[in-house]
Motif scaffolding. Sequence first.
Motif, short mmCIF file in Angstrom:
data_model
loop_
_atom_site.label_atom_id
_atom_site.label_comp_id
_atom_site.label_asym_id
_atom_site.label_seq_id
_atom_site.Cartn_x
_atom_site.Cartn_y
_atom_site.Cartn_z
N VAL A 16 0.86 -1.19 0.00
CA VAL A 16 0.00 0.00 0.00
C VAL A 16 0.89 1.23 0.00
N ILE A 17 0.74 2.07 -1.04
CA ILE A 17 1.55 3.29 -1.15
C ILE A 17 0.66 4.51 -0.90
N PRO A 18 0.90 5.25 0.18
CA PRO A 18 0.17 6.52 0.37
C PRO A 18 0.50 7.46 -0.79
N VAL A 19 -0.49 8.18 -1.29
CA VAL A 19 -0.24 8.99 -2.49
C VAL A 19 0.82 10.07 -2.27
N HIS A 20 1.00 10.53 -1.02
CA HIS A 20 2.00 11.59 -0.81
C HIS A 20 3.42 11.07 -1.05
N LYS A 21 3.58 9.73 -1.13
CA LYS A 21 4.90 9.17 -1.40
C LYS A 21 5.16 8.92 -2.89
N ILE A 22 4.13 9.15 -3.70
CA ILE A 22 4.31 9.00 -5.15
C ILE A 22 5.01 10.24 -5.70
N ARG A 23 6.13 10.02 -6.40
CA ARG A 23 6.88 11.14 -6.97
C ARG A 23 6.33 11.54 -8.34
N TYR A 24 6.14 10.54 -9.19
CA TYR A 24 5.50 10.81 -10.48
C TYR A 24 5.00 9.52 -11.08
N ILE A 25 4.16 9.64 -12.10
CA ILE A 25 3.57 8.50 -12.79
C ILE A 25 3.88 8.66 -14.28
N GLU A 26 4.30 7.56 -14.89
CA GLU A 26 4.68 7.60 -16.30
C GLU A 26 3.80 6.63 -17.10
N ALA A 27 3.33 7.08 -18.27
CA ALA A 27 2.55 6.21 -19.15
C ALA A 27 3.44 5.10 -19.67
N SER A 28 2.88 3.88 -19.73
CA SER A 28 3.64 2.73 -20.23
C SER A 28 2.68 1.81 -20.99
N GLU A 29 2.39 2.18 -22.24
CA GLU A 29 1.43 1.48 -23.09
C GLU A 29 0.08 1.36 -22.38
N ASP A 30 -0.40 0.14 -22.12
CA ASP A 30 -1.70 -0.02 -21.47
C ASP A 30 -1.59 0.01 -19.95
N TYR A 31 -0.42 0.36 -19.44
CA TYR A 31 -0.16 0.38 -18.01
C TYR A 31 0.36 1.76 -17.61
N VAL A 32 0.61 1.93 -16.33
CA VAL A 32 1.36 3.09 -15.85
C VAL A 32 2.48 2.58 -14.95
N MET A 33 3.57 3.31 -14.92
CA MET A 33 4.65 3.04 -13.98
C MET A 33 4.56 4.08 -12.88
N ILE A 34 4.40 3.62 -11.66
CA ILE A 34 4.28 4.51 -10.52
C ILE A 34 5.63 4.57 -9.81
N TYR A 35 6.21 5.75 -9.73
CA TYR A 35 7.49 5.94 -9.06
C TYR A 35 7.23 6.49 -7.66
N ALA A 36 7.52 5.67 -6.67
CA ALA A 36 7.36 6.10 -5.27
C ALA A 36 8.72 6.55 -4.76
N GLU A 37 8.87 6.71 -3.46
CA GLU A 37 10.11 7.28 -2.91
C GLU A 37 11.34 6.47 -3.32
N ASN A 38 11.31 5.16 -3.10
CA ASN A 38 12.48 4.35 -3.45
C ASN A 38 12.11 3.09 -4.22
N SER A 39 11.03 3.16 -4.97
CA SER A 39 10.58 1.98 -5.70
C SER A 39 9.75 2.40 -6.90
N ARG A 40 9.50 1.46 -7.79
CA ARG A 40 8.61 1.72 -8.91
C ARG A 40 7.74 0.48 -9.14
N HIS A 41 6.51 0.72 -9.61
CA HIS A 41 5.55 -0.36 -9.71
C HIS A 41 4.71 -0.19 -10.97
N LEU A 42 4.58 -1.27 -11.74
CA LEU A 42 3.75 -1.27 -12.93
C LEU A 42 2.32 -1.62 -12.53
N LYS A 43 1.36 -0.86 -13.05
CA LYS A 43 -0.04 -1.10 -12.67
C LYS A 43 -0.93 -0.98 -13.91
#
Length: 251
Positions: free
Chosen positions: A157-184
Amino acid sequence: MSKSNFTALIIDDEQPARAVVRSFLSKHPHILIAGECSNGFEALKSIQDLKPDLIFLDIQMPKVSGLELLEVLDDVPVVVFSTAFDQYALKAFEMSAVDYLLKPYSQTRFDQAMEKAMDKLKKGEKTNAAELIKKHSSQSNTPLQRVVVKTGNKMHVIPVHKIRYIEASEDYVMIYAENSRHLKAQTMRYYEEHLDPMQFVRIHRSYIVNINFVERLEPYDKDTYVAIMTQGQRLKISRNGYKKLKETLNF
């Protein structure tokens, strides 16, 4: 005893509510109860291990809601929702969930839901979780407070205040948090519409930034800029994105 044709998992944070489902299911010998779970983290593991055909899913649970659990499942079983809060009883669910049980409910009402569930199970139909979540989200005006992601077999569970930015990735998004990234498996439009616009700005068709992680803006080309993030990333800003940033940052 009749041979069970299908398996079910009961997911609810309240033991009495799980006991009700268990009791009502005893009138349906063709359904074998594979297990019970009191939270979304237990449920994810049980669904992965047991692969139930049917789940009875409470929507409001601590830590992770029923809808957030569905977001991270690779293969969604047939779903019957249950909840004590009727603001979730929207027509949106009729299309994707088998049924919606509003607590407290009777054996008769439960049996009606089971008729629909058995029909789906016999036809081999699955729940379209993406469509269900999309329809639910379109009904909600509350900004997102957290995002649930899956890494391997684990849920985070990532609180939104820890999300740095979100990048489009075809039919997904890559969520960049403080020290991690997650495809969703969600769209940029979903996050643009459901994140707080005073904190998150769509600066480009490929980027949504948390303004708290924007260190500065630099010229890139004639009339264009890049956002320099606190960890050094350089993200392109479109003309429209620059206009939105100016309005949000008030400069």
